[in-house]
Write an enzyme that holds these catalytic residues in place. Structure first.
Site, PDB file in Angstrom:
ATOM      1  CD  GLU A  28     -15.521  -3.727  38.444  1.00  0.00           C
ATOM      2  OE1 GLU A  28     -14.580  -2.954  38.183  1.00  0.00           O
ATOM      3  OE2 GLU A  28     -16.380  -3.491  39.305  1.00  0.00           O
ATOM      4  CG  ASP A  61      -5.788   9.367  26.065  1.00  0.00           C
ATOM      5  OD1 ASP A  61      -5.820   8.714  27.126  1.00  0.00           O
ATOM      6  OD2 ASP A  61      -4.866  10.162  25.778  1.00  0.00           O
ATOM      7  CG  HIS A  71     -19.148  -8.282  41.820  1.00  0.00           C
ATOM      8  ND1 HIS A  71     -19.440  -7.112  41.170  1.00  0.00           N
ATOM      9  CD2 HIS A  71     -17.799  -8.370  41.866  1.00  0.00           C
ATOM     10  CE1 HIS A  71     -18.319  -6.521  40.854  1.00  0.00           C
ATOM     11  NE2 HIS A  71     -17.305  -7.261  41.250  1.00  0.00           N
TER      12      HIS A  71
HETATM   13  C1  MEV Z   1     -16.954  -1.193  41.788  1.00  0.00           C
HETATM   14  O1  MEV Z   1     -16.111  -1.301  40.672  1.00  0.00           O
HETATM   15  C2  MEV Z   1     -17.626   0.170  41.823  1.00  0.00           C
HETATM   16  C3  MEV Z   1     -18.395   0.483  43.095  1.00  0.00           C
HETATM   17  O2  MEV Z   1     -17.548   0.285  44.223  1.00  0.00           O
HETATM   18  C4  MEV Z   1     -18.843   1.913  43.008  1.00  0.00           C
HETATM   19  C5  MEV Z   1     -19.439   2.466  44.291  1.00  0.00           C
HETATM   20  O3  MEV Z   1     -19.123   1.983  45.365  1.00  0.00           O
HETATM   21  O4  MEV Z   1     -20.201   3.451  44.162  1.00  0.00           O
HETATM   22  C6  MEV Z   1     -19.570  -0.457  43.267  1.00  0.00           C
END
Ligand code: MEV
Length: 415
Positions: free
Chosen positions: A81, A270, A366
């Site tokens: 990610e 794990d 992102h």
């Molecule tokens: C995304 O992988 C994780 C978030 O959604 C966590 C959050 O909302 O606190 C950004």
């Protein structure tokens, strides 16, 4: 008709398995060649799991800026990610302003469960408790480096649940994750419990929930470095929501696990075990956030995290040579140190996610990475990648088709 009923697939070597797969799934020669390329080696992979046909790669990123209990760490994270590594590094950078992370570890005690089916649970419970010392001595009478290092069964408790008896062996697993050791101990101790209770031992297995193996971390996030009072207030409000709303809480905790699992995978641990432990631990209090926030007298944000952390730095985790390199990069000496690091990463991750969510949102960072991967998928090379990314972001149109169009335009101009 193709069939998935393949007798003796496990007896074949990797090449033979790939031949079958190639035919079954119409793989091209290039696809088969890609499956055969392996950094850790197909022999190692073949010794790890069954029916191996290759190995699977994910990016390893390094989270920077971590200062934990006065020691600097570069933290390998394996994750698919975008933004996770950047968010961890960012959180650690802000935590550093006020001294980084302080941590605590409650010890490496895990639970082995033995379920006893009996007509008379009260008498079974009584007899087990009467023979407690003998059972513990018997449990520890096994050949293991964990026992030699002073680990092993330290105590036992007996629970009665719906007419069943559950024995919990409380086992110190030292630097191991502990599953194999605990399961072996449970299986070899069960017959003694059967004799003592005149009952039947059914399940003999560790519990992944380990509330006596907690890693706890704290960090003070300087209010100015966080972005000012408003952002601090916003983070507190976001935290309050996670406390009262299970839908938000699931996402809040997911963000923590982004960081936690990425380090677990990098270090060969794990991750499912820790994942299930964390959610079960949070559910012990009615499914609550795994982090806690408050404001101190200076107006800084103080964050805490408390996670059950069954990790190891010896045994199975060392089989994968890439995990060995990641452990070397991390420079941890013990399971305890690794647990402390992982808790700090979880806190940094959660703090950064909340900070982004209550200010500019998480999509900006992102989308830049997403745009980059689209540019590469469209065929952009070298400097072309940044040019395509910048154009897509400027236009606010981020898609594979747009990346291809822009790439074509750029190439036309430069010829
Ligand atoms: C995304 O992988 C994780 C978030 O959604 C966590 C959050 O909302 O606190 C950004």
């Amino acid at each position: 008709m193709k069939t998935s009923r393949i007798s003796g697939f496990y007896k074949l070597d990797v090449d033979e398995r790939l031949e079958i797969l190639k035919d079954f799934s119409n793989l091209s020669d290039e696809e088969v060649e890609l499956l055969k390329k392996s950094k850790i080696g197909l022999d190692v992979a073949n010794a790890m799991i069954e029916n191996v046909i290759g190995t699977f790669e994910l990016p390893i990123g390094i989270a920077t800026n971590f200062l934990i209990d006065g020691k600097d760490y570069l933290i390998p994270m394996v994750i698919e990610e975008p933004s996770v590594v950047a968010a961890a590094s960012n959180g650690a950078r802000i935590a550093r302003v006020k001294g980084g992370f302080q941590t605590h570890y409650t010890g490496s005690i895990m639970i082995g469960q033995i379920q006893i089916i009996t007509e008379n649970p009260l008498s079974a419970k009584f007899e087990i408790l009467r023979h407690k010392d003998e059972i513990i001595e018997f449990a520890n009478d096994m050949e293991s480096s964990i026992i030699r290092m002073g680990g092993g069964c330290k105590d036992l408790i007996v629970r009665e649940l719906d007419g069943m008896v559950l024995v919990h062996l409380l086992i110190d697993v030292k630097d191991a994750m502990g599953a194999n050791f605990i399961n072996t101990m449970c299986e070899r101790t069960a017959p003694l419990l059967e004799r003592i209770t005149k009952g039947k031992a059914l399940l003999r297995i560790l519990s992944n929930l380990c509330p006596q193996r907690l890693a706890i971390a704290k960090a003070v996030f300087d209010k100015n470095a966080v972005g000012g009072e408003e952002v601090v207030e916003g983070i507190l409000k976001a935290y309050e929501l996670a406390k009262i709303d299970i839908y938000r809480c699931a996402t809040h905790n997911k963000g923590i696990m982004n960081g936690v699992c990425a380090v677990l995978i990098a270090t060969g641990n794990d991750f499912r075990a820790v994942e299930s432990a964390c959610h079960a631990y949070s559910a012990m209090m009615g499914y609550k956030p795994l982090t806690h926030y408050e404001v101190n007298e200076e107006g800084d944000l103080v964050g805490y995290i408390e996670l059950p952390m069954s990790v190891g730095v010896v045994g199975g985790v060392k089989v994968n040579p890439l995990a060995r390199i990641c452990l070397k990069i991390l420079g941890v000496e013990s399971a305890e140190e690794l647990a402390r690091v992982i808790a700090s990463v979880g806190l940094a991750q959660n703090f950064s996610a909340l900070r982004a969510l209550v200010s500019e949102g998480i999509q900006k960072g992102h989308m830049r990475l997403h745009a980059k991967s689209l540019a590469i998928s469209a065929g952009a090379k070298g400097e072309e990648v940044d040019k395509v990314v910048e154009r897509m972001i400027e236009e606010g149109k981020i898609s594979l088709s747009r990346a291809k169009e822009i790439l074509e335009e750029i190439r036309k101009i430069s010829t």
